[in-house]
Design a protein around this motif. Sequence first.
Motif, mmCIF file in Angstrom:
data_model
loop_
_atom_site.group_PDB
_atom_site.id
_atom_site.type_symbol
_atom_site.label_atom_id
_atom_site.label_comp_id
_atom_site.label_asym_id
_atom_site.label_seq_id
_atom_site.Cartn_x
_atom_site.Cartn_y
_atom_site.Cartn_z
ATOM 1 N N UNK A 245 0.570 -9.252 8.243
ATOM 2 C CA UNK A 245 0.296 -7.911 7.742
ATOM 3 C C UNK A 245 0.795 -7.653 6.339
ATOM 4 N N UNK A 246 0.603 -6.424 5.903
ATOM 5 C CA UNK A 246 0.966 -5.976 4.570
ATOM 6 C C UNK A 246 2.102 -4.965 4.652
ATOM 7 N N UNK B 47 -1.243 2.960 9.980
ATOM 8 C CA UNK B 47 -0.131 2.225 9.380
ATOM 9 C C UNK B 47 0.237 1.013 10.234
ATOM 10 N N UNK B 48 0.291 1.199 11.553
ATOM 11 C CA UNK B 48 0.646 0.091 12.443
ATOM 12 C C UNK B 48 -0.379 -1.036 12.355
ATOM 13 N N UNK C 263 -1.149 -0.487 -3.971
ATOM 14 C CA UNK C 263 -2.453 0.163 -4.029
ATOM 15 C C UNK C 263 -2.383 1.458 -3.234
ATOM 16 N N UNK C 264 -3.115 2.471 -3.701
ATOM 17 C CA UNK C 264 -3.164 3.740 -2.984
ATOM 18 C C UNK C 264 -4.169 3.597 -1.846
ATOM 19 N N UNK C 265 -3.736 3.946 -0.653
ATOM 20 C CA UNK C 265 -4.568 3.811 0.537
ATOM 21 C C UNK C 265 -4.868 5.196 1.072
ATOM 22 N N UNK C 266 -6.136 5.482 1.272
ATOM 23 C CA UNK C 266 -6.510 6.766 1.866
ATOM 24 C C UNK C 266 -6.766 6.534 3.341
ATOM 25 N N UNK D 264 0.836 -1.191 0.000
ATOM 26 C CA UNK D 264 0.000 0.000 0.000
ATOM 27 C C UNK D 264 0.872 1.244 0.000
ATOM 28 N N UNK D 265 0.383 2.294 -0.650
ATOM 29 C CA UNK D 265 1.047 3.603 -0.633
ATOM 30 C C UNK D 265 0.163 4.561 0.152
#
Length: 152
Positions: free
Chosen positions: A53-54, A34-35, A140-143, A18-19
């Motif tokens: 996790x990712x 994020x954690x 993938x873009x993560x909001x 993820x970004x």
Amino acid sequence: MTTKTYLPTPDTLEQKWYVVDAADQRLGRLATEIANIIRGKKKPTYTPHLDTGDFVIVVNAEKVQVTGKKSSQKLYRNHSGRPGGMKTENFAHLQNRIPERIIEQAVKGMLPKNALGRQLFKKLKVYAGPDHPHQAQQPEILTVNTIPTGDK
């Protein structure tokens, strides 16, 4: 009838990339999201003692925000290991010098303090600018849903 507890294996785990854009995000709220992703807490296969996790890539780390007077009052400490080797600097100074370290330390403090936490921390990649070298992983873009506050 005997039932067995399901345990994810490396074959059954799917680890995504993820970004996250840290521009104008609050540091603490961003770090908790994020954690949770790095630990895998949002997945149905979450297991506390396993790495489910990712990977997370954070860009624009120099644009992360803090509220109130934290930019001048929040201190970051490091020690060389020698007597009198403690050095401190505030948030604003560290943000100008090494902006990646701010997010790294915030997320690291939210991970377990053991071998699993050290392994999970390697899944975090932080970059000061908008570019990152992980395009091959097709992230993938993560909001991140943060609650905006009135003060800046």
